[in-house]
Design a protein around this motif. Structure first.
Motif, PDB file in Angstrom:
ATOM      1  N   TRP A  68       1.230 -12.950   3.731  1.00  0.00           N
ATOM      2  CA  TRP A  68       2.035 -12.515   4.874  1.00  0.00           C
ATOM      3  C   TRP A  68       2.174 -11.013   4.794  1.00  0.00           C
ATOM      4  O   TRP A  68       2.558 -10.463   3.764  1.00  0.00           O
ATOM      5  CB  TRP A  68       3.426 -13.159   4.832  1.00  0.00           C
ATOM      6  CG  TRP A  68       3.413 -14.653   4.950  1.00  0.00           C
ATOM      7  CD1 TRP A  68       2.368 -15.444   5.331  1.00  0.00           C
ATOM      8  CD2 TRP A  68       4.510 -15.513   4.686  1.00  0.00           C
ATOM      9  NE1 TRP A  68       2.731 -16.754   5.333  1.00  0.00           N
ATOM     10  CE2 TRP A  68       4.044 -16.844   4.936  1.00  0.00           C
ATOM     11  CE3 TRP A  68       5.839 -15.332   4.284  1.00  0.00           C
ATOM     12  CZ2 TRP A  68       4.864 -17.960   4.784  1.00  0.00           C
ATOM     13  CZ3 TRP A  68       6.641 -16.456   4.127  1.00  0.00           C
ATOM     14  CH2 TRP A  68       6.174 -17.762   4.373  1.00  0.00           C
ATOM     15  N   THR A  69       1.856 -10.353   5.901  1.00  0.00           N
ATOM     16  CA  THR A  69       1.995  -8.901   5.903  1.00  0.00           C
ATOM     17  C   THR A  69       3.142  -8.498   6.804  1.00  0.00           C
ATOM     18  O   THR A  69       3.424  -9.148   7.812  1.00  0.00           O
ATOM     19  CB  THR A  69       0.708  -8.218   6.397  1.00  0.00           C
ATOM     20  OG1 THR A  69       0.478  -8.630   7.757  1.00  0.00           O
ATOM     21  CG2 THR A  69      -0.476  -8.601   5.533  1.00  0.00           C
ATOM     22  N   PHE A  70       3.804  -7.418   6.436  1.00  0.00           N
ATOM     23  CA  PHE A  70       4.935  -6.905   7.199  1.00  0.00           C
ATOM     24  C   PHE A  70       4.661  -5.439   7.444  1.00  0.00           C
ATOM     25  O   PHE A  70       4.518  -4.653   6.514  1.00  0.00           O
ATOM     26  CB  PHE A  70       6.240  -7.061   6.410  1.00  0.00           C
ATOM     27  CG  PHE A  70       6.547  -8.487   6.038  1.00  0.00           C
ATOM     28  CD1 PHE A  70       5.987  -9.065   4.918  1.00  0.00           C
ATOM     29  CD2 PHE A  70       7.381  -9.243   6.840  1.00  0.00           C
ATOM     30  CE1 PHE A  70       6.263 -10.376   4.578  1.00  0.00           C
ATOM     31  CE2 PHE A  70       7.664 -10.560   6.522  1.00  0.00           C
ATOM     32  CZ  PHE A  70       7.110 -11.137   5.393  1.00  0.00           C
ATOM     33  N   ASP A  71       4.556  -5.084   8.680  1.00  0.00           N
ATOM     34  CA  ASP A  71       4.184  -3.720   9.023  1.00  0.00           C
ATOM     35  C   ASP A  71       5.345  -3.009   9.693  1.00  0.00           C
ATOM     36  O   ASP A  71       5.844  -3.425  10.723  1.00  0.00           O
ATOM     37  CB  ASP A  71       2.976  -3.761   9.959  1.00  0.00           C
ATOM     38  CG  ASP A  71       2.553  -2.372  10.349  1.00  0.00           C
ATOM     39  OD1 ASP A  71       2.170  -2.171  11.507  1.00  0.00           O
ATOM     40  OD2 ASP A  71       2.621  -1.476   9.469  1.00  0.00           O
ATOM     41  N   HIS A  72       5.804  -1.952   9.095  1.00  0.00           N
ATOM     42  CA  HIS A  72       6.869  -1.138   9.693  1.00  0.00           C
ATOM     43  C   HIS A  72       6.779   0.248   9.054  1.00  0.00           C
ATOM     44  O   HIS A  72       6.527   0.368   7.863  1.00  0.00           O
ATOM     45  CB  HIS A  72       8.229  -1.766   9.395  1.00  0.00           C
ATOM     46  CG  HIS A  72       9.351  -1.155  10.188  1.00  0.00           C
ATOM     47  ND1 HIS A  72       9.857   0.099   9.916  1.00  0.00           N
ATOM     48  CD2 HIS A  72      10.067  -1.634  11.228  1.00  0.00           C
ATOM     49  CE1 HIS A  72      10.838   0.367  10.756  1.00  0.00           C
ATOM     50  NE2 HIS A  72      10.985  -0.675  11.577  1.00  0.00           N
ATOM     51  N   VAL A  73       7.028   1.257   9.855  1.00  0.00           N
ATOM     52  CA  VAL A  73       6.905   2.618   9.335  1.00  0.00           C
ATOM     53  C   VAL A  73       7.847   2.856   8.147  1.00  0.00           C
ATOM     54  O   VAL A  73       7.514   3.580   7.215  1.00  0.00           O
ATOM     55  CB  VAL A  73       7.144   3.648  10.480  1.00  0.00           C
ATOM     56  CG1 VAL A  73       8.607   3.627  10.924  1.00  0.00           C
ATOM     57  CG2 VAL A  73       6.750   5.026  10.030  1.00  0.00           C
ATOM     58  N   ALA A  74       8.979   2.199   8.170  1.00  0.00           N
ATOM     59  CA  ALA A  74       9.925   2.412   7.041  1.00  0.00           C
ATOM     60  C   ALA A  74       9.444   1.742   5.769  1.00  0.00           C
ATOM     61  O   ALA A  74       9.995   1.978   4.690  1.00  0.00           O
ATOM     62  CB  ALA A  74      11.310   1.880   7.404  1.00  0.00           C
ATOM     63  N   LEU A  75       8.417   0.893   5.887  1.00  0.00           N
ATOM     64  CA  LEU A  75       7.905   0.222   4.694  1.00  0.00           C
ATOM     65  C   LEU A  75       6.672   0.940   4.157  1.00  0.00           C
ATOM     66  O   LEU A  75       6.014   0.458   3.255  1.00  0.00           O
ATOM     67  CB  LEU A  75       7.528  -1.232   5.030  1.00  0.00           C
ATOM     68  CG  LEU A  75       8.673  -2.122   5.507  1.00  0.00           C
ATOM     69  CD1 LEU A  75       8.130  -3.489   5.930  1.00  0.00           C
ATOM     70  CD2 LEU A  75       9.697  -2.307   4.395  1.00  0.00           C
ATOM     71  N   GLY A  76       6.374   2.114   4.713  1.00  0.00           N
ATOM     72  CA  GLY A  76       5.166   2.824   4.333  1.00  0.00           C
ATOM     73  C   GLY A  76       5.093   3.075   2.834  1.00  0.00           C
ATOM     74  O   GLY A  76       4.110   2.796   2.163  1.00  0.00           O
ATOM     75  N   GLU A  77       6.173   3.627   2.318  1.00  0.00           N
ATOM     76  CA  GLU A  77       6.237   3.826   0.864  1.00  0.00           C
ATOM     77  C   GLU A  77       7.391   2.993   0.351  1.00  0.00           C
ATOM     78  O   GLU A  77       8.351   2.750   1.060  1.00  0.00           O
ATOM     79  CB  GLU A  77       6.479   5.300   0.536  1.00  0.00           C
ATOM     80  CG  GLU A  77       5.337   6.214   0.957  1.00  0.00           C
ATOM     81  CD  GLU A  77       4.067   5.983   0.168  1.00  0.00           C
ATOM     82  OE1 GLU A  77       4.120   5.298  -0.869  1.00  0.00           O
ATOM     83  OE2 GLU A  77       3.014   6.479   0.599  1.00  0.00           O
ATOM     84  N   PHE A  78       7.298   2.600  -0.906  1.00  0.00           N
ATOM     85  CA  PHE A  78       8.317   1.706  -1.443  1.00  0.00           C
ATOM     86  C   PHE A  78       9.699   2.364  -1.528  1.00  0.00           C
ATOM     87  O   PHE A  78       9.845   3.453  -2.074  1.00  0.00           O
ATOM     88  CB  PHE A  78       7.901   1.249  -2.846  1.00  0.00           C
ATOM     89  CG  PHE A  78       8.998   0.517  -3.560  1.00  0.00           C
ATOM     90  CD1 PHE A  78       9.820   1.171  -4.476  1.00  0.00           C
ATOM     91  CD2 PHE A  78       9.243  -0.816  -3.286  1.00  0.00           C
ATOM     92  CE1 PHE A  78      10.844   0.494  -5.128  1.00  0.00           C
ATOM     93  CE2 PHE A  78      10.273  -1.488  -3.923  1.00  0.00           C
ATOM     94  CZ  PHE A  78      11.065  -0.838  -4.838  1.00  0.00           C
TER      95      PHE A  78
END
Lengths: 328, 666, 254
Positions: A68-78
């Motif tokens: 499962w992938t979750f794409d959001h700009v806030a998840l770009g870096e950990f």
């Protein structure tokens, strides 16, 4: 509650971390016993280093049933805040048997947050889980603890050593699904930028021969001896935390939990005791030779050959012996 | 009737008065300038009680200033200085006698006068030879330890001129006056004859006479007025320095950290935190440099120079003293000034060679430790030393190992060594950190136990209750840690029943003997094992079955030899085993430190060109036919074994602890 | 700037570790407590921040044997307030229990920053900092080796795997897991600690009921079975060097 296992895939700069494969290997072992599916969770953003295309390529060899992938700009870096918010939602919605993460500077942070937020039990420093029993390695590697795996959804942060990276890879590619990300507004933690290490330094992660120095080096002047030995062997010098903390070697030479993972053909550990924070990053070495004045040092359990002599005496002697053997 | 002529050729009363006034006036100026300097010591420095036992102190002045006993420790400069100084004393006494003779009581008549003349005259060539020796030394021999600045030569020239002009005056007087007893001036008389020989008229002679009669007192006045600015100032300061030298405690005992009225410790941050006697040391220093030559750290190429420390203090006082005096603001920190940097202060091994050599009894080590105490209070020490101190604080040893590991070496021994905590023993053996924890020394320690057993000594150890005795901790400047170690050891020792303490570690020996509370030691003897063995050999309780016949040399440990003057007992023991001792050039009180003391063994090694231990091994190898380098201190064993390896002398020399010779010979 | 540093005491690994009679925990009598190294760094980092920008530093710990030494040493370095949690800890304590015990005190002190060591060597249920942050509903960032403060935010240097480091920004109040301070923990002379012991005081607070929920139960604690051990090569350094050189050559590594 089903018997599914979630595995949170760690990635830094677009590369899936080795520890995630170890976690997948553990997940494989679990589902063999109890059934259930393995679901790899990947959080990221197209804007970051991990383009979904590149992930799709890497995802092909993850030993999981689905991804499962979750794409959001806030998840770009950990950041544990954003990742934690997202994962908490997923785990709450579809609680699995267990959530496996790496016990790393990324995974450990996340695990704590999730445990407290969701009220789920957490096991860190875990070597392996088998037959409903977990085993942890603590106290600098000097003690093992085992017990029953809790009955509820359990969070487990894995350390390397229990499984090989290869066991987490498979030919059968998982089914990739993209899931929506809940609102990630009002975040208090922001990733700014990577701090690049000094350019031009050797990348120890790719070296074939490494000479590792620990506290036993005693003082900066003795570094010369280590450099000499590394030169004689055609390799480079790396170190455990105490040496880097003193500033005797740059942080790019740090081997360990907060440093690099090495996979040389030969690793000579001098004056290194063998605490897990260091050793977990050297398990990929083909042959380890350990030198330490303390015969009870845990490093001797990992090494193929060992000697109890003083490293300060050994370094010049070994440099000389290597030169002789090379020349003659 | 032979008698002294005053003011020959100068009948005018006003001239006499003038001369007295000017000369005495200048003398008073000198005293005033001295007073100003002395005042600085007292105003800037902390108070300290050093006025006690005045007669003992005066006796020191007699021994060291008048008899020059320490100066004579080296032949060439000793003779050179004695020649100058005693002549100076004689001339000064002569002048005083002359004044008394004229003004108070005329006793320089007849024979007394003749002997007076002869003695004064004879000292002129003595003096001049002294000056020549000094100039030769300064310009031709050029030993590195001197300060090569012009002011030294100028001072020598000044005093030489004074004497020469005085001689000239006297010789002309004799040439003119021609008294019958002229020959009683064995030096001036031939010169007088020369004047006569020149055939100059009496009038001319008188002119020359007047010229020199003016120059001579003027030079004397110049001498008085300038003295405090010249290196000759030491003439006035050194008697003070010797008089106020420390009496109340032996060399091996440091003073605790002083406290202010609220019990807050006072650290040596600036000039005001040092005592006036420490400041006096700076002005007392004659820049002779013997301390520099003796210092092992200096010889190794480290920045430490005991002479520069003393001069650093002096210069600081001269430049910053006024700030304190006139309360012009904050006194700058002492550390960091030339000669007094942190690196310099940490280079010291506390071996005491500088103190031992100093002819004017300066106390370099005390001041270095005081400044170290300040650095420690600020946490300004290298990380390796910090780790050692942390380990000492937590585990009671510098090795970072648990207290239980201290007795690993004893666990395999049969019969088991008595536990001094549990039952009475005659000798309580204080083993020491290095002997207990250093794996390379385990064998030696075990052998020592065997020797004690074979010799029938009733002994016990403290097992895990023993802690580092604290000698080097104190010299590093961690006084609080030292006190804690003393407390811990003291608690255990008080409960034990023993007649004497014996130790194999000279550092522990020193501190147990001098720095532990009286109620812990309770007047019982503290012995080094060589002293104990020596006693037993002398009383016949210990005999050897073999004569070893080795040729050896012996390294006097600093804390056994120089600090506690135990030189002969170890040598007697070695000889009793049938070995022949060949002494190294630097032996006894001049022995070279191995470089480990003062906490140096816990610190990082920087800037070393040749370690003192390596220099020492080379010295030993230079002796003909030596097989063994015998030591009596575990740190020495460690340092010298290393040095033998690094200098590549393994084939020529081996390091043995004295106990191994004893063991072999038993 | 108010900084609170909850620290943990861990068994000193210099001493031999012995499992107690129950077989599930370490024998308390044979172990010695010492401050966990990352917590020592957390104290140092707090003091450094105080020295730079002023403020108050509070240090808080469980009342185990040796805690006074730890707290007074922190005071000698510059900590302003010392708090000790009293209670019965014989049953053991884990990160969850510690976080819950620290919570009320941290809450009431209303700090701008909570610094705590990012891990302990004997922990197996997560980092106290991460858990505490959740209970406080404050953000948490771990593996920090550098902090600078400006206007209600902190700029952090965080360790990433693989030797990478990143700059992060967090809005205060926040909880930070320290891996190392910007400079090594300073040395405090014993005389200073003793002085503080005489004049300083430690506030006692009740730890409250200890709730260890959130961790797994322990069935067995045992020293690792050494299945493999290195082939030891004996002799002097020269002899060992010669043998090793041969081995390395045989392996085709040079």
């Amino acid at each position: 509650m089903n018997q599914d296992i979630f595995v949170v895939i760690e990635h830094v700069r677009g590369q899936v971390a080795d520890i995630s494969y170890v976690a997948l290997a553990q997940a494989q072992a679990l589902v063999k016993e109890t059934g259930g599916k393995i679901i790899a969770l990947l959080l990221g953003s197209d804007a970051s280093g991990i383009s979904w295309d590149s992930f799709a390529i890497q995802a092909r060899n993850l030993a999981a049933d689905s991804a499962w992938t979750f794409d959001h700009v806030a998840l770009g870096e950990f950041t544990s805040e954003a990742y934690g918010k997202t994962l908490a939602g997923v785990i709450k919605e579809k609680p699995p048997r267990a959530v496996l993460l790496g016990d790393t500077t990324v995974g450990a942070e996340l695990a704590g947050l999730l445990s407290a937020r969701l009220g789920l039990p957490l096991i860190t420093s875990c070597m392996n889980i088998a037959g409903g029993t977990y085993t942890c390695k603590i106290c600098g590697g000097k003690m093992m603890v085992s017990g029953d795996l809790p009955m509820e959804t359990v969070l487990v942060a894995m350390i390397p050593g229990g499984f090989k990276v290869e066991q987490g890879k498979s030919d059968k590619a998982p089914e990739v699904t993209n899931l929506p990300v809940r609102d990630l507004g009002g975040l208090k933690v922001a990733f700014k930028q990577y701090i690049e290490p000094e350019a031009g330094d050797v990348d120890i992660a790719t070296q074939k021969v490494l000479v590792g120095v620990g506290r036993g080096i005693e003082r900066q002047d003795n570094m010369e001896l280590a450099k000499e030995l590394a030169e004689a062997l055609g390799g480079a010098v790396c170190a455990s935390r105490p040496v880097v903390d003193q500033g005797w070697l740059p942080t790019t030479r740090l081997v360990g939990k907060s440093g690099k993972t090495i996979k040389p053909k030969l690793y000579i550990a001098l004056g290194i005791s063998g605490a897990p924070e260091h050793t977990e990053a050297v398990t990929g070495s083909e042959m380890i030779i350990a030198v330490n004045k303390d015969p009870a040092a845990p490093i001797f359990e990992m090494a193929k050959y060992g000697a109890e002599v003083d490293m300060l005496d050994l370094m010049p002697a070994l440099s000389e012996a290597i030169r002789k053997v090379k020349g003659g | 009737m032979p008698e002294k002529t005053d003011f020959f050729g100068i009948p005018w009363e006003w001239a006499h008065v003038l001369i007295y006034v000017v000369v005495v006036g200048c003398f008073l100026i000198m005293l005033y300038r001295l007073y100003l300097q002395v005042r600085l010591w007292w105003t800037v420095g902390r108070p300290e009680r050093r006025w006690d036992q005045p007669f003992k102190r005066l006796w020191r002045v007699v021994r060291f200033i008048f008899a020059q006993s320490k100066v004579m420790g080296q032949l060439y400069p000793g003779i050179m200085h004695v020649a100058i100084f005693w002549s100076f004393l004689v001339f000064f006494a002569g002048t005083v006698a002359a004044v008394i003779n004229t003004r108070i009581y005329q006793f320089l008549v007849g024979s007394p006068y003749l002997y007076f003349k002869m003695v004064l005259d004879l000292f002129v060539p003595v003096f001049l030879i002294g000056v020549l020796l000094a100039e030769y030394r300064r310009w031709v021999q050029k030993p590195k330890r001197l300060t090569f600045e012009d002011r030294f030569s100028w001072s020598l020239i000044l005093i030489a001129l004074i004497v020469v002009t005085g001689l000239t005056v006297e010789s002309i007087r004799l040439a003119i006056q021609r008294p019958a007893w002229a020959a009683w001036s064995p030096v001036a008389y031939p010169v007088a004859q020369f004047w006569t020989f020149t055939g100059l008229s009496e009038a001319t002679l008188y002119s020359i006479y007047y010229v020199f009669y003016t120059i001579h007192p003027l030079l004397v006045c110049l001498f008085f007025v300038l003295l405090p600015s010249t290196p000759l100032f030491h003439v006035l300061t050194t008697p003070f320095n010797v008089f106020f030298s420390k009496l109340d405690r032996p060399v091996g005992q440091l003073a605790p950290i002083p406290q202010d009225a609220q019990g807050v410790p006072l650290y040596a941050r600036s000039l005001c935190d040092l005592t006036w006697s420490q400041l006096l040391n700076g002005d007392g220093c004659t820049e002779c440099g013997r301390c520099q030559d003796a210092c092992p750290a200096h010889a190794a190429g480290q920045p430490l120079n005991p002479k520069e420390i003393m001069l650093g203090l002096r210069n600081a006082l001269h430049s910053d003293g006024a700030i304190v005096d006139k309360k012009e603001g904050k006194v700058p920190e002492l550390i960091g000034k030339p000669g007094l940097t942190e690196e310099i202060l940490w280079s010291c091994t506390s071996c005491g060679a500088c103190v031992q050599e100093c002819p004017v009894l300066n106390e370099h080590v005390d001041t270095i430790v005081d400044m170290r105490r300040y650095l420690v209070s600020e946490g300004r020490l290298d990380s390796k030393a910090q780790d050692a101190l942390k380990s000492l604080g937590r585990y009671g040893n510098s090795f970072g190992q648990s207290e239980r590991a201290r007795v690993k070496w004893a666990q395999t021994l049969e019969p088991k060594i008595k536990d001094a905590r549990k039952g009475p023993v005659e000798y309580l053996w204080f083993v020491g950190d290095y002997a207990s924890y250093n794996p390379a020394l385990t064998e030696t320690t075990q052998r020592t136990a065997k020797v004690f057993q074979k010799a029938g000594i009733d002994f016990g150890i403290l097992y895990e209750a023993e802690r580092n005795a604290g000698n080097d901790v104190r010299r590093v400047g961690e006084e609080g840690l030292f006190e804690m170690l003393v407390e811990k050891n003291g608690m255990v020792l008080r409960k034990c029943d023993f007649k004497a303490i014996v130790t194999t570690d000279p550092h522990s020996y020193n501190t147990l003997k001098h720095e532990y509370p009286a109620d812990v030691i309770n007047g019982r003897p503290v012995l080094h094992y060589t002293e104990l063995l020596d006693q037993m050999i002398v009383s016949g309780k210990l005999t050897f079955s073999k004569r070893l016949g080795y040729k050896v040399t012996y390294q006097d440990p600093c804390y056994l030899g120089r600090y506690n003057r135990v030189y002969d007992a170890p040598r007697r023991v070695i000889e009793a085993t049938g070995c022949e001792i060949i002494e190294m050039p630097r032996n006894g009180k001049r022995a070279l430190c191995c470089g480990a003391g003062g906490g140096r063994i816990w610190m990082e090694e920087k800037d070393i060109k040749e370690r003192p231990s390596e220099s020492r091994i080379r010295e030993a190898v230079g002796l003909d036919g030596i097989q063994f380098f015998v030591v009596a201190c575990p740190k020495d064993t460690t340092m010298y074994r290393d040095a033998v390896k690094t200098t590549g002398q393994e084939q020529k020399l081996a390091v043995k602890d004295l106990i191994e010779l004893v063991n072999e010979a038993l | 700037m108010k900084i609170i540093v909850p620290v943990q005491l861990v068994p000193d690994l210099v001493e031999e570790l012995v499992v107690d009679g129950s077989g599930t925990a370490l024998d308390r009598d044979s172990l010695r407590w010492k401050i966990s190294e990352p917590d020592d760094h957390a104290i140092e980092q707090a003091i450094l921040l105080k020295e730079k920008g002023g403020g108050e530093v509070i240090v808080l710990a469980l009342g185990l044997e040796g805690v006074e030494d730890v707290l007074f040493t922190a005071a000698a370095k510059g900590a302003d307030k010392l708090i000790k949690l009293t209670g019965d800890f014989e049953g053991g304590f884990n990160a969850h229990a510690m976080a819950r015990a620290f919570l009320p005190i941290v809450k009431e002190s209303q700090p701008d920053l909570v610094l705590t060591g990012v891990q302990t060597h004997n922990g197996m249920d997560g980092a106290v900092g991460a858990l505490l942050a959740e209970y406080l509903e404050a953000p948490y960032v771990g593996y920090i080796s550098g902090i600078s403060l400006a206007g209600g935010k902190a700029t952090l240097r965080k360790d990433y795997p693989g030797g990478l480091r990143a700059e992060m920004e967090v809005t205060l109040p926040a909880v930070l897991g320290i891996s190392s301070a910007e400079s090594a923990p300073r040395y405090v002379p014993i005389s200073k600690v003793r002085l503080v012991m005489k004049t300083g005081k430690i506030e006692d607070r009740d730890a409250g009921g200890f709730d260890p929920g959130g961790a797994a139960s322990v069935r067995r604690m045992f020293p690792p079975e050494v299945t493999e051990r290195a082939t030891m090569i004996g002799g002097s350094a020269e002899e060992v060097a010669a043998k090793l050189a041969e081995i390395i050559k045989e392996q085709g590594l040079i």
